[in-house]
Design a protein around this motif. Structure first.
Motif, mmCIF file in Angstrom:
data_model
loop_
_atom_site.group_PDB
_atom_site.id
_atom_site.type_symbol
_atom_site.label_atom_id
_atom_site.label_comp_id
_atom_site.label_asym_id
_atom_site.label_seq_id
_atom_site.Cartn_x
_atom_site.Cartn_y
_atom_site.Cartn_z
ATOM 1 N N ASP A 65 -43.771 21.536 -37.261
ATOM 2 C CA ASP A 65 -44.747 22.313 -37.130
ATOM 3 C C ASP A 65 -45.947 21.459 -36.697
ATOM 4 N N ILE A 82 -50.082 21.794 -36.017
ATOM 5 C CA ILE A 82 -51.292 22.257 -36.516
ATOM 6 C C ILE A 82 -52.516 22.006 -35.921
ATOM 7 N N CYS A 83 -53.392 22.660 -35.465
ATOM 8 C CA CYS A 83 -54.747 22.059 -34.859
ATOM 9 C C CYS A 83 -55.814 22.883 -35.731
ATOM 10 N N GLY A 84 -56.428 22.174 -36.483
ATOM 11 C CA GLY A 84 -57.675 22.934 -37.450
ATOM 12 C C GLY A 84 -56.799 23.686 -38.447
ATOM 13 N N ASP A 85 -56.989 25.043 -38.272
ATOM 14 C CA ASP A 85 -56.302 25.946 -39.520
ATOM 15 C C ASP A 85 -55.210 26.801 -38.561
ATOM 16 N N HIS A 86 -55.010 26.394 -37.162
ATOM 17 C CA HIS A 86 -53.941 27.258 -36.541
ATOM 18 C C HIS A 86 -52.741 26.637 -36.381
ATOM 19 N N LEU A 87 -51.879 27.453 -36.717
ATOM 20 C CA LEU A 87 -50.032 26.869 -36.359
ATOM 21 C C LEU A 87 -49.956 27.229 -34.788
ATOM 22 N N ILE A 97 -60.136 26.753 -29.479
ATOM 23 C CA ILE A 97 -60.479 26.002 -30.783
ATOM 24 C C ILE A 97 -61.827 25.421 -30.661
ATOM 25 N N SER A 156 -64.360 21.930 -32.949
ATOM 26 C CA SER A 156 -63.966 21.609 -34.261
ATOM 27 C C SER A 156 -62.398 20.718 -34.552
ATOM 28 N N ALA A 157 -61.865 20.936 -33.121
ATOM 29 C CA ALA A 157 -60.354 20.308 -33.096
ATOM 30 C C ALA A 157 -60.695 18.979 -32.279
ATOM 31 N N HIS A 213 -52.168 17.803 -36.069
ATOM 32 C CA HIS A 213 -51.381 17.535 -37.176
ATOM 33 C C HIS A 213 -49.865 17.947 -37.119
#
Length: 290
Positions: free
Chosen positions: A248, A250-255, A269, A272-273, A282
């Protein structure tokens, strides 16, 4: 007479002789010395220019004809098993392949196909160079290979309605009598198409993911057209992940989804990314549900 070359041309020089006029014994010694000297010189000239009976050098000294089969192992690409076309050498281990073969190989691996050495951790294409001398040798050894290759390339572009590329003409190097100028600036330049730098941060793995190698280098520079699917393949290869293990990202709060490109993610994004000019991604490992 004077020794001649293959019995036709006279030797272009004469050997000086000198006799001392002395008593009888001295004359006899001088005559013997002169005869020995003449025999030595004639023998040396015969060996150098040929003998009077027209004999030439031995077969060992003549040019030996070599069968192409003896050289074939040295001019074949180990990937496609054909003769080198655009011979390209890996600078790390000096193994050579066709250019198209090794570029295609580096799409999914960063190791040499022959010796398995790591060519480059992230960009193996940086460490390959065209070997024009070897390619010239191949074209001279294999009859009509160059002509056939040019015709195939011409037909390939014509069938697709594309302009046939013109062969590169080497530019003359200007010569100057003064001291050579030093080239300023960095020798290594990052290609402009690699416009995105990413930082890969590991956020953990749940139980059952098994053993895996940690990522050695988390900073990667890639094209903005690369997708999350490409990033996942990169992680799987570098960490030797089991196929059952799910990645998985992830970038920021986005899968993120496989089809999303890095350039799109950065634009959507926003800042913030981004951290210090790096797109921060991540990734975590989980076991795929049955």
């Amino acid at each position: 007479g004077a020794p001649s070359c293959s019995g036709s041309r006279s030797v272009p020089f004469e050997f000086p002789r000198s006799r001392s006029k002395s008593t009888g014994d001295e004359d006899d010694d001088d005559d013997e010395d002169d005869e020995e000297e003449e025999e030595e010189l004639e023998g040396d000239a015969g060996a150098r220019f040929g003998t009077d009976d027209g004999e030439h050098d031995s077969d060992d000294d003549r040019e030996r004809m070599i069968n192409l089969a003896e050289l074939t192992p040295y001019i074949l690409c180990s990937i496609c098993k054909g003769y080198f076309i655009d011979a390209t050498t890996i600078t790390e281990c000096l193994h050579t392949f066709c250019k198209s073969c090794i570029v295609r190989h580096f799409y999914y691996s960063n190791r040499c196909p022959k010796c398995n050495i790591v060519v480059h951790q992230t960009q193996p294409l940086y460490n390959i160079r065209l070997d024009r001398q070897l390619q010239d040798i191949v074209y001279k050894l294999v009859v009509n290979l160059e002509e056939r290759e040019k015709k195939q390339m011409h037909d390939f572009y014509k069938e697709r309605g594309l302009e046939v590329p013109k062969p590169a003409v080497p530019q003359p190097v200007p010569t100057s009598r003064g001291r050579p100028r030093k080239v300023l600036g960095s020798v290594f330049r990052i290609p402009p198409e690699l416009d995105i730098s990413i930082l890969l941060e590991f956020i953990g793995a749940n139980e059952g993911t098994g053993n895996f190698k940690p990522l050695e280098k988390k900073f990667v520079r890639v094209s903005g057209e690369a997708t999350i699917g490409h990033v996942e393949k990169f992680l799987r290869r570098k960490m030797d992940l089991d196929p059952a293990c799910q990645v998985d990202i992830i970038c920021g709060d986005h899968l993120l989804e496989h089809y999303q490109t890095l350039r799109e993610i950065r634009q959507v994004i926003g800042e913030s990314a981004v951290q210090d000019g790096l797109l921060v991604l991540h990734y975590g490992l989980v076991v795929s549900p049955l």
